[in-house]
Design a protein around this motif. Sequence first.
Motif: not given
Length: 682
Positions: A338-339, A341-343, A345-346, A365, A368-369, A372, A374
Amino acid sequence: MVLPAFFSKSSPKKKPESESRSNSKAPDLTPRSLRRDSGSRSPTKPTKEREPRSLRKNSRTGTSSRQHFSADTHPLNLPPEERERRRSAMEAPVDPSASMVDAEYERAPSLPSSPPMSPGFFQEGNGARDDDLNGDSSPVPPPHWINISSTQPSTPQIPVPQLSTPLPKPDPEAFKAAGNKFFLQKDYRKAAEEYTKALKIEPKSATYLSNRAAAYMSANKYEEALADSKAAEEVDPSNVKVLHRLARIYCSLGRPADALDVLSRLSSMKSVSASDRAQAEQMQLHLAQAENVLREGTAGSMAIHALDQAERGLGVGVEKPRKWLLLRGEAFLKMGNVNALGEAQNVAMSLLRRNNKDPEALVLRGRALYGQGENEKALQHFREALNCDPDFKDAVKYLRLVQKLDRMKEEGNSAFKVGRYRQAVELYGQALEVDPSNKGTNSKILQNRAMASIRLKDYKYAIADCNRALALEPTYTKAIKTRAKAMGESGDWEAAVRELKSLQEANPQDTSITKEIRQAELELKKSKRKDFYKIIGVEKDASENDIKKAYRKLAIVHHPDKNPDDEDAEKRFKEIGEAYETLSDPEKRARYDSGEDLIDPSDMFGGGAGGYSGGMGGMGISPEVIFNMMNSQGGAGGFSFSSGGPGAGFGSASSGSASSSTRGSRAGRSGAASGFPGGFHF
């Protein structure tokens, strides 16, 4: 024709004949408004005063001396001889270098003014006479705007002042010296300004370009420094100092391959030390390691470490190169948690801030979504990337991948909803083969398949799917709950309770876990009593007809008369009868299934008639279970406990139908006498 001077205030005295003749030869054609202030015609000449009295006397006496006329006197007002004299002066050759002044601003030379007109004198016709005309019978033009120095028309020219001594040329070396002074003082901005002044004088100087590159480099302006160093290299390709500085700038900008290329050219002129090559070689080595790790599909954390080492060689304030950011985003996607995938996206957002039409950043991006879960937003990003670059293969690949996975997942969900659990398990299995690398989506598919397996009573397979889902996503709460349910349904409710309590400790904010723990604890107590379904040999969802058939079959097999030599036959026959008695009665079966017979009254009410204690004691039974049992009996009047009270124990063989009915009626009467509703007993 001469009119009488009736406009004058007083009659003039009779003048001598000679004076009259003089005036008739030079009539004054100047308008009356101009005659009042004749000096206003010449902006450069002061107003001329009237002639002295002595001159007027002289004109009266008729002296033969030549008169002087003002320069403002119109040529038509001059005597013929004076007009001819002025015309000759205008036609005389003039030195062309005598004047460069624009004709528009040049005035006629000052000439003597004519005597004033006699009072009452009027001009004949338009004031011109035959002897006042040029040879072409036209009056002489006024001289106000004519260049008398030349008879030929010429282009007006504005005089350019000529300096007697030219200004000294600026010395670029002086600017260079000033720049060096500021550089030593670490004022790199002013140093660059001074070097710029020198370059304006000598723009092709390799020295000045190299010095300004050094100032830019010290001021952390590496792009400007690169431009100056490349320009200096073009001017002087063999300058060792320029090449050294160019290699350092390339390395500071994250371009180690270009830096090594410059150092290779430099080595043909001068030996290059290992320390000069070390920074560029180390940076290139770390980048190669990151690329190899991502290509081989190993842990993404190793690629992150290699990129961190490479970034240490970047200059202060230099943005990370686009290629490096894409590698970092790919590494975070490889990690998949999870972390990470957030990175990822950043990283993608930082690239999109530079260029919101970057197709590679949009795909990053979107992936990454997709990781997650989405998927709808991921599809939007892939489509946007194709709008920017219709031939971008990665965008096409992931767009089709997500669409296929979504379609198969929805087919499995549809089969589950209509109760086709076997088909749902097969469709979920096909969906798992679409993209094995997608941890987020695959963990959800595995959990869905585990739920379908529980409905098929394949608990072992369900537990295995939950384990796989948790291996992909260790914090997946729903998978933990599903595994606990599968454990309990398989008969291991103790393990299920332990699983849920561990989950509650990790997620104390999730209030739904408390309810599931209470239900699991109730099921644990139910599992420790006699299992009537198991004794009869039917499933918990068996129909009344199935229960009756199973009972008749077992009663014949285990009847004591059929087994005279078997001492346990009678005991088995009694258990079968007890099970059938409970399960064949819908009300008793409902109480048995809900665990009503397991609730200890002391857990619900404390201190006898002292009132409701408000707690569940050590049982922790959910209030919903209590209310459901009360509603199943049609209110408080039919609420009873078949356990026979606290001393009877859970699920004892003595809790038969007759004894229960007798105890219930007796307890109901005593309860009514004590103030409790009728039929409410312990």
